[in-house]
Scaffold this active site. Structure first.
Site, mmCIF file in Angstrom:
data_model
loop_
_atom_site.group_PDB
_atom_site.id
_atom_site.type_symbol
_atom_site.label_atom_id
_atom_site.label_comp_id
_atom_site.label_asym_id
_atom_site.label_seq_id
_atom_site.Cartn_x
_atom_site.Cartn_y
_atom_site.Cartn_z
ATOM 1 N N LYS A 186 14.884 5.127 -2.591
ATOM 2 C CA LYS A 186 13.726 4.792 -3.409
ATOM 3 C C LYS A 186 13.698 5.680 -4.652
ATOM 4 C CE LYS A 186 8.742 4.038 -2.782
ATOM 5 N NZ LYS A 186 7.618 4.141 -1.827
ATOM 6 N N GLU A 228 -3.251 -1.561 10.478
ATOM 7 C CA GLU A 228 -4.704 -1.432 10.356
ATOM 8 C C GLU A 228 -5.440 -1.799 11.646
ATOM 9 O OE1 GLU A 228 -2.937 -1.900 6.322
ATOM 10 O OE2 GLU A 228 -2.795 -3.065 8.182
ATOM 11 N N ARG A 267 -7.584 -7.078 7.432
ATOM 12 C CA ARG A 267 -6.654 -7.391 8.515
ATOM 13 C C ARG A 267 -7.192 -6.944 9.860
ATOM 14 N NH1 ARG A 267 -0.731 -5.764 6.840
ATOM 15 N NH2 ARG A 267 -0.347 -7.947 6.463
#
Length: 633
Positions: free
Chosen positions: A280, A364, A392
């Protein structure tokens, strides 16, 4: 270096290039990303990490016929550049410009829109099954980061793939990061695969396989690639048990190896997973040095990576600092985040109370039920989750927290408009989806100091509560050394007035004050109320003023349908108060990305819009001007 990028008008143009030319193109793409995003902001780190992967995918496959499904899709900038949108990259996340995520209405090459994690495998499987039913031949490829595999939805999809299709390619883009470094057993498992000493022993067998599928050139390519020396085919029992044939790990920055691998996988008549190791932020040292910061950010210096500081604490930072203070005094307080320690600023809490800090990954639903379990044992969990992501976890909020009336505090960052991130990230629905749940207390602060008070109030409350606060900085209010508890359901009278009542919820209280000022030259005075509580409403105060007013005006950074204004309407109706209610908030459609002030003006979240809606009442004459002056309690 040749200028290859400007010559790419479609993915077909890639196939005229040699591997060395593709490597030069990768450098050009990185340079363009670094310079362009330094002006617009955006997800620079994730996109620098998938340059070679995206090039190889487009070299081997043929969109829009073949389907690329990006998980989250914040890493799709390179895909956009290769599918006819390179000349518009300077508009990304800008008003009227390219969206920062995949968007089906933006291009035929964007087959699936996303903005949340864990969606790619399920969506790709749906496309693959639809293809099979229709007798199609196209390829479907899901590109998901390793962080997506901490999300339960991904495993629900894995559980079904092998039973429902014979042809699906999953690319696991493994960079060990979501926004913060990945956590949990899945991250450790993937790391174990990459670092296993047996992998290097498979180098010779991998070379023999490549010779069969790619010839001598492929073998030489493997020998040149240091990462490929780890071997190409190393079975991962986890994925194999799910019925996906596992290939990898491979060097996700070796274009030649990736191309030959995708050609091989394209021929397979079974679900496969390619494990690609990427870096990344590759090619930009500031992004490598500060992975969290450069996941997604605003404008920066393209040479140094430095960003300008506002010099003012954000709501997120005030939340974290306030939670540290509360936890210093209350050993039962714990902090929970779902892979967002940086975004919610809980990384500021972690050093002070490391044993009471929990990052559960992009999960979540688990975060909420985990909090409920802790609450049954006498702890006070503060769940810091963006408003848009808490959507969610609606069922666990209802079934596990509110039904049992457990003292879990939901700290909903990014409530309201989220500007440049667009409709997948706007927090415009939380009032509506929480207001109808019994036992829930809902609060919205107007300042940093009020946020600290609400966090203290929630700590003293014996049931569930939710605090919604916006992205970015507040008005700059000084936070008291000792927070003050608020009586549940009690609003604050900001100013007196006789003709109108204006309620400004949270960050839109200044707009309510501005409307009151705008009415003064017209000869009208208006009372201004800071509601503080969405649920329960201060029915006594609101009703008392509304009975004598010519109209009630509500301001909220939320959709009108089911929002705060709706709550006021319902309350007044139940009390038999017939005073007209003018509601200012967001309309019943998904709001595009753009600058907050411009979007508010465009969609009628403004003082001007309120005056226009009040026009018929102001023009009608005979306003109730003789009511006795009210005195706030």
């Amino acid at each position: 270096m040749g200028n290859f990028l400007d010559a790419i008008q479609s993915p077909a143009d890639l196939r005229t290039l040699t591997v060395p030319q593709l490597e030069l193109l990768a450098q050009e793409i990185r340079e363009r990303l670094i310079v362009t995003l330094s002006k617009t902001g955006g997800h620079i780190g994730p996109n620098l990490g998938v340059v070679e992967l995206t090039l190889a995918l487009h070299y081997v496959f043929d969109t829009p016929r073949d389907k690329f499904v990006f998980d989250v899709s914040h890493q799709a900038y390179v895909h956009k550049m290769l599918t006819g949108r390179c000349d518009r990259m300077d508009t990304i996340r800008q008003p009227g410009g390219l969206n920062g995520f995949m968007l089906r209405t933006e291009s035929e090459h964007d087959c699936y829109g996303a903005g949340h994690a864990g969606t790619a495998l399920s969506a790709a499987l749906g496309m693959a099954v639809a293809r099979d039913l229709a007798g199609g031949k196209e390829n479907v490829i899901a590109l998901a980061g390793d962080a997506a595999f901490t999300n339960g939805i991904s495993f629900e999809a894995l559980n079904n793939i092998a039973d429902q299709t014979k042809r699906l390619i999953v690319v696991l883009n493994d960079n060990e990061w979501s926004i913060d470094r990945n956590v949990g057993a899945i991250a450790k498992y993937l790391h174990k695969i990459v670092t296993n000493t047996h992998v290097s022993q498979l180098h010779d067998s991998a070379a023999r396989l490549l010779e069969r599928v790619g010839g001598k050139a492929a073998v030489n390519m493997v020998k040149r690639a240091e990462e490929a020396a780890k071997g190409m085919l190393w079975p991962s029992f986890l994925f194999e048990e799910f019925g996906l044939t596992y290939y990898g790990p491979v060097d996700g920055h070796n274009i030649g190896l990736l191309i030959e691998t995708f050609k091989f996988l394209k021929q397979q008549d079974r679900p496969v997973l390619l494990h690609a190791i990427t870096q990344k932020g590759r090619g930009f040292q500031p992004a490598l040095d500060k992975q969290k910061k450069f996941h997604g950010l605003g404008p920066y210096d393209p040479e140094t990576g430095k960003t300008e500081s506002t010099g003012q604490r954000t709501y997120s930072e005030v939340f974290a600092e306030s939670l540290v203070k509360l936890a210093n005094e209350n050993e039962k307080i714990v902090a929970i985040t779902a892979a967002m320690p940086n975004g919610t600023a809980l990384d500021l809490f972690r050093p002070h109370h490391p044993k009471r800090y929990f990052d559960v990954g992009i999960a979540e639903e688990h975060a909420v039920i985990f909090a409920a379990g802790m609450a049954t044992r006498g702890f006070m969990p503060y769940c810091a989750i963006y408003s848009t992501f808490l959507q969610r976890a609606f069922d666990p909020i209802v079934h596990d927290v509110c039904l049992q009336n457990l003292p879990v505090v939901f700290c909903m960052d990014r409530a309201g408009l989220s500007g440049d991130d667009g409709p997948t990230h706007h927090g415009l629905f939380d009032i509506a989806y929480l207001r109808g749940v019994p036992n829930m207390v809902q609060m919205a602060p107007t300042s940093e100091d009020e946020l600290a008070d609400m966090m203290y109030t929630a700590m003293l409350h014996e049931g569930p509560s939710a605090i919604r606060y916006p992205r970015g900085v507040g008005p700059g209010a000084k936070v008291k050394a000792q927070p003050r508890a608020m009586p549940i359901g009690q609003a604050e009278m900001v100013q007196e007035g006789e003709d109108f009542v204006i309620l400004g919820l949270g960050a839109l209280l200044p707009m309510a004050k501005q409307l009151a000022e705008a009415l003064q030259p017209l000869g009208y005075s208006a009372a201004v109320i800071n509601p503080r509580f969405i649920k329960p409403l201060d029915r006594e105060l609101i009703g008392r003023y509304a009975r004598r007013a010519n109209a009630v005006i509500t301001f909220e950074d939320h959709v009108l349908m089911g929002g705060f204004g709706s709550a006021v309407l319902e309350a007044l109706n139940e009390m038999g108060v017939e005073t007209p209610v003018v509601r200012i908030g967001w309309p019943d459609h998904f709001i595009e990305h753009g600058k907050v002030d411009a979007l508010r003006a465009r969609h009628g979240v403004s003082v001007e819009a309120a005056l226009e809606k009040l026009g018929p009442i102001l023009q009608r004459g005979g306003l109730n001007r003789g009511a006795p002056k009210l005195v706030a309690r």
